[in-house]
Design an enzyme around this catalytic site. Structure first.
Site, mmCIF file in Angstrom:
data_model
loop_
_atom_site.group_PDB
_atom_site.id
_atom_site.type_symbol
_atom_site.label_atom_id
_atom_site.label_comp_id
_atom_site.label_asym_id
_atom_site.label_seq_id
_atom_site.Cartn_x
_atom_site.Cartn_y
_atom_site.Cartn_z
ATOM 1 N N HIS A 112 0.735 -1.288 0.150
ATOM 2 C CA HIS A 112 -0.094 0.008 0.030
ATOM 3 C C HIS A 112 0.893 1.166 0.055
ATOM 4 O O HIS A 112 0.350 2.461 -0.057
ATOM 5 C CB HIS A 112 -1.038 0.088 1.110
ATOM 6 N N ASP A 151 -2.870 -10.542 -2.746
ATOM 7 C CA ASP A 151 -3.625 -10.236 -1.501
ATOM 8 C C ASP A 151 -4.899 -9.572 -1.661
ATOM 9 O O ASP A 151 -5.344 -9.395 -2.555
ATOM 10 C CB ASP A 151 -2.649 -8.765 -0.877
ATOM 11 N N HIS A 153 -6.408 -7.321 -0.588
ATOM 12 C CA HIS A 153 -6.638 -5.880 -0.750
ATOM 13 C C HIS A 153 -5.895 -5.366 -1.968
ATOM 14 O O HIS A 153 -4.928 -5.662 -2.506
ATOM 15 C CB HIS A 153 -5.957 -5.158 0.553
ATOM 16 N N ASP A 240 -4.315 -12.491 3.192
ATOM 17 C CA ASP A 240 -5.564 -12.066 4.030
ATOM 18 C C ASP A 240 -6.938 -12.480 3.166
ATOM 19 O O ASP A 240 -7.970 -12.162 3.430
ATOM 20 C CB ASP A 240 -5.622 -10.599 4.222
HETATM 21 ZN ZN LIG Z 1 -3.980 -7.203 2.597
#
Ligand SMILES: [Zn+2]
Ligand SMILES: [Zn+2]
Lengths: 450, 573
Positions: A112, A151, A153, A240
């Site tokens: 991120h 991931d 996200h 995740d």
């Molecule tokens: Zn993540």
């Protein structure tokens, strides 16, 4: 004695003495159970699986990927530098052909972290894959690289860094941004004017399981890689997306993740997120290691997993097929499309963004201009206004000269850099010149930089 | 003056010493009787035993190759292996999987029983082995070091129902270390050599009894520590690789404890290299390896290179080649192929050897190299020393590059700066100074090298380990080595309490090895693992996981650093 059919490197850096804060998901305990499982399974004793010790990286290696505001010293800790350095160790081992593939099981994560990074967002300060990619490009003269981020996200940071880079294919497979942080990663975000189609976002509905993920691998990722022909493939392996993760709603299993890596055959795997530290990480990491080493992972199974638990609904299967079809079309048309329709006819492509730093509680409002050059991907100018809820606000201006910049762009960018230094008006002015390796700041950096 | 007898059974010779803190009083070397190690031990004992000082004889310690040889030669009993692997690595990759029965039931990484045993599957498996006349068993579960309950249940079931079963080795008892495949190999080999070792121990006991020798008997382990004869029966696999350990302990006894030293034992065909840091020999990181089996047996780190006093020296394509083979003794001792020992003799450095014979032997080599014989001899010694020095350097690098798991360890890496080279073995007086010069460090040559291993066995003290794993959120603590798993109750546990328990447990274990009344074990306890993690669930701290490992590390009960051969007689009372 077992011998792994494929020589595999493992760099395990659990940072047992580092946490964002004591109760934060990104804390000392995160890889404890993973260590216990890997060690108890005896994976590091297998002939052909080699453990590498970590190494700390330096600020210079960060600055090829990032503009750190106010500076690298302020927004990193040693743990960030070791996490990034650990990835570089694995990259060296792969590129020196000591191993066929390697897995950096490191923390803290990084995907991120944006090109201009002001601190911690989504538990990331430094984009560890990008720091590694820039290290590889610099040291090994490798150009074309693919990053497949699995991931849960959206890998918005990695996307940001390579958005206008035609030599880096970035594919992010994540839970639909309408249902999860950071709220981006839609099909329409497909790259800048010089790199349209080399950013591919695959948003998937909540409750997508192994079936959906492997469908995407077989029908989208592998054909696209086959056409892009990268020299290096990286899997940003956030875990995740596991069915037991407390922060997301995906339904991937350890065996599904192992299968993914068996299909993808990445050169380098890097751990990203994953906060089901007991129920997922020990098993997923075991599965990935076995898959990379070419060993049988069919007995890797979470204690509480049943087939029903991760059954995917027909509606989700349908949605995923549609997304894959759209992306395939986008990718195959990427060179034929009329870019002016997307990016306008102006000399510059303009975009404005608001980037929220959830951990550090600040908001970065950016206005970016990308020069549309016929000879290169074009220099870039970014104004950034940071509203901090904890500290005072500040403004930043950044001049970016990409690695493929033509002499004309280098010259034009240099003029803007000189001009801004004279006119001032910003708290910080940065130059990131990837052609001549100049990483400068006004006022001058206090830390020693190359 | 308390006396100790140390016996080292080697491949060729069995050495014995009668020794005290004043020095070596008696020493003997007899050829090892290959098929009768017991006889070798008794003869060696006889040679140094002194009936007049019986009342001062405090203990006898034996280093034997019995278990090592039996494993290397695969001359051991078949074992019925009962495993509880649960999910994870495919069982086909586990050691001894061909003699394995897989049972349902398993424990997870937190030590929780995810799936309980099915007693009928245990019975079926046991009967299957018994039908094949296999009466010795090893029972090993994944994570049994965290929770030994399932292994203990199987043990109790077998003991309760099958009187034919002769022995059961339990994974959590033979080792507390993490690593399921190594635990399997350790427990399997323990059960496999159990009978042979027990017969040996019984015979030693009987023979000494019939001679009226009452001093307690100890066996040297691969970690350089001793274990009493009784306990060694159950943990016999820990006596493997005691030979290198005896050599290392011998060097420590004769030259002292050093902050950073390399120990080289130069033999005929090989040179063994060990490292000492902060006064203690370095351990193998995960355990001993023997005959291709990776085990959890604690062992001293030792690496062997194929170069020694009898290595064959040749010239190939104009280049000097030393080793790795031996084609017989040195020419000066009746061999046919020149060796580094001949080179040393040619330079007049081997007492009681004829330099003329040596020079003659080197002549063909000198001719092919087109240099003088003297130069050839110098080159051979030089090259031999360089090879050993390079091996030492590589070992230091590989030990320094160990994996680390904390920020602190990355920022403060282990730096091994050798200060001293300790040499032992026949060729060491000639080679040690040269190796030390190449490493740029001081050197010391251990005296009485002929029986240094026996001195090491005699001087070694008991070593032991206790690992306390405490998980306050599951509410249990365990001490694997002692087969303990208990509820922690309502009390508030912290790392200090866990540490105190570990220290107490290891001291108690050590003190049970009676025969070392002169050692204050509480002062020798060392904490090797000290971990504390908060267990957080849903942004709430719900407990702590703490693990403390305490050990009595290897060391010498007495030091002979100031002893010169012959001196002990001057002071004898
Ligand atoms: Zn993540
Ligand atoms: Zn240009």
């Amino acid at each position: 004695m077992i011998i792994a059919p494929k020589k595999t490197g493992i760099l395990f850096f659990p940072a047992f003495d580092w946490a964002i804060s004591p109760d934060h998901p990104e804390r000392e305990e995160r890889l404890l159970y993973t260590r216990d499982q890997i060690f108890e399974e005896g994976l590091l004793d297998i002939e052909g699986i080699i453990e590498y010790p970590p190494r700390i990286t330096n600020y210079a290696n960060l600055l090829r990927a990032h503009i750190c505001v106010p500076g690298p010293e302020e927004i990193t800790t040693e743990s960030h530098l070791i996490s990034a350095g650990g990835c570089n160790v694995i990259a060296d081992a792969v590129l020196n052909k000591e191993i066929q593939s390697g897995f950096a099981i490191v923390r803290p994560p990084g995907h991120h972290a944006m090109r201009i990074t002001h601190g911690s967002r989504g538990f990331c300060n430094i984009n560890i894959e990008s720091v590694m990619v820039e290290y590889i490009r610099k040291k090994y003269n490798i150009k074309r690289i693919a990053i497949v981020d699995t991931d849960a996200h959206h890998a918005d940071g990695t996307q940001d860094i390579y958005y206008n880079d035609p030599d880096v294919l970035h594919i992010s497979i994540h839970q639909d941004g309408r249902t999860l942080f950071p709220g981006t990663g839609f099909i329409g975000e497909a790259g800048g004017p010089a790199a349209y189609g080399t950013t591919l976002n695959v948003p998937v509905p909540p409750h997508t399981s192994d079936e959906g993920l492997l469908y995407i691998m077989n029908n989208l990722v592998l054909p696209v890689l086959n056409e892009f022909k990268p020299e290096i493939v990286i899997n940003a392996a956030g875990q995740d997306n596991h069915y037991s993760d407390p922060l997301t709603n995906m339904n991937i299993s350890a065996r599904g993740y192992a299968k993914l890596n068996e299909l993808l055959k990445p050169d380098i795997v890097v751990l990203e997120g994953g906060y089901s530290i007991e129920g997922a990480l020990p098993y997923v990491n075991t599965g990935i290691i076995l898959a990379l080493a070419g060993l049988d992972y069919s007995h890797v199974l979470e204690p509480d997993l049943t087939a029903d638990k991760i059954k995917q609904s027909p509606k989700i299967t349908e949605d995923i097929k549609k997304t894959v079809d759209q992306l395939l079309l986008l990718f195959s048309n990427r060179t034929r499309i009329d870019l002016n329709k997307i990016f306008g006819k102006g000399e510059f492509y303009h975009r404005t963004r608001r980037i929220f730093y959830d951990t550090d509680n600040l908001l970065d409002e950016q206005k970016e201009q990308i020069y549309r050059c016929d000879n290169c991907s074009g220099y870039r100018l970014v104004h950034s206004w940071v509203n901090s809820f904890n500290k005072s606000n500040y403004t930043t201006y950044v001049v970016i000269i990409p690695r493929d910049a033509c002499p004309g762009c280098v010259k034009r960018a240099e003029e803007r850099w000189q001009e801004k230094q004279k006119s001032g008006g910003y708290d910080y002015i940065f130059l990131q010149d990837l052609v001549n390796e100049r990483y400068e700041r006004v006022p001058k950096y206090q830390v020693s930089l190359p | 003056m308390p006396l100790t007898i140390g016996i080292d059974v080697g491949g060729t010779n069995t050495d014995a010493v009668l020794v005290s803190a004043r020095g070596v009083h008696k020493k003997a070397k007899i050829p090892t009787i290959k098929d009768n190690l017991l006889q070798s031990v008794l003869e060696a004992l006889e040679a140094v035993y002194d009936p007049h000082s019986e009342k001062n004889l405090e203990r006898i310690c034996i280093s034997t190759t019995l278990t090592t040889n039996s494993i290397v030669e695969e001359n051991y009993d078949k074992v019925g292996l009962l495993c509880l692997p649960g999910p994870g690595l495919h069982p086909k990759y586990l050691p001894f999987h061909e003699s394995m029965e897989i049972l349902p039931g398993y424990v997870d990484h937190r030590g929780r029983i995810v799936k309980d045993l099915n007693p009928n599957t245990v019975r079926q498996a046991v009967e299957k082995f018994l039908k094949k006349d296999i009466k010795r068993f090893a029972v090993v579960g994944k994570f049994s070091n965290r929770n030994p309950e399932l292994e203990m249940k199987i043990h109790d079931l077998i003991i309760g129902e099958y009187s034919d079963v002769k022995h059961i080795s339990l994974g959590h008892r033979v080792t507390s270390r993490i690593g399921f495949p190594r635990r399997i190999a350790t427990a399997y080999l323990n059960a496999a050599v159990y009978r042979k070792h027990k017969e040996f121990a019984d015979a030693v006991e009987n023979a000494l009894g019939s001679k009226g020798i009452t001093a307690p008997v100890f066996i040297l382990k691969g970690d350089g520590g001793t274990i009493n004869l009784e306990a060694s029966r159950r943990l016999c696999v820990h006596t493997i690789l005691s030979g290198p350990a005896a050599s290392i302990m011998g060097q420590i006894t004769l030259t002292g404890e050093h902050p950073a030293a390399a120990l080289i034992d130069i033999g005929g065909t090989t040179t063994d290299i060990a490292i000492m840091l902060n006064g203690s020999p370095v351990f193998e990181r995960s355990g001993a390896e023997i005959s291709g089996y990776k085990t959890s047996v604690r062992a001293l780190y030792s690496r062997s290179i194929g170069i020694g006093g009898d290595s064959a020296v040749k010239v190939e394509n104009g280049v000097l080649q030393i080793g790795p083979h031996r084609e017989g003794p040195a020419v000066i001792f009746g061999g046919n192929t020149p060796t580094p020992t001949d080179a040393a003799a040619a330079l007049g450095k081997v007492p009681c050897a004829d330099p003329k014979v040596a020079k003659e032997a080197l002549k063909p080599l000198a001719d092919s190299l087109n240099v003088t014989i003297k130069k050839t001899a110098e080159l051979i010694i030089e090259e031999t020393a360089q090879s050993i020095a390079n091996a030492v350097k590589n070992i230091v690098v590989s030990l320094s590059n160990r994996p680390v798991y904390t920020v602190k360890e990355v920022l403060e890496p282990l730096v091994i700066e050798l200060q001293k080279l300790i040499g032992i073995g026949g060729p060491s007086p000639v080679l040690t100074p040269l190796v030390a010069e190449k490493l740029g460090i001081d050197y010391e040559i251990a005296p009485v090298h002929q029986v240094a291993n026996a001195v090491g066995a005699a001087a070694a003290r008991p070593t032991t380990v206790a690992t306390v794993h405490c998980d306050t959120s599951t509410g249990y603590y365990s001490i694997s080595e002692l087969g303990i798993k208990k509820e922690i109750g309502k009390k508030n546990w912290n790392i200090d309490k866990v540490t105190a328990i570990a220290k107490k447990a290891v001291e108690k274990r050590a003190r049970s090895r009676t025969g070392y009344q002169d050692i204050d074990f509480s002062r020798e306890v060392e904490i090797t693992t000290h971990e504390e993690f908060n267990v957080v669930r849903g942004f709430q701290t719900v407990g702590k996981i703490m693990e403390v490992k305490a050990q009595i590390k290897p060391g010498a009960v007495f030091s002979l650093t100031h002893w010169k051969e012959g001196e002990e007689n001057d002071h004898s009372s």
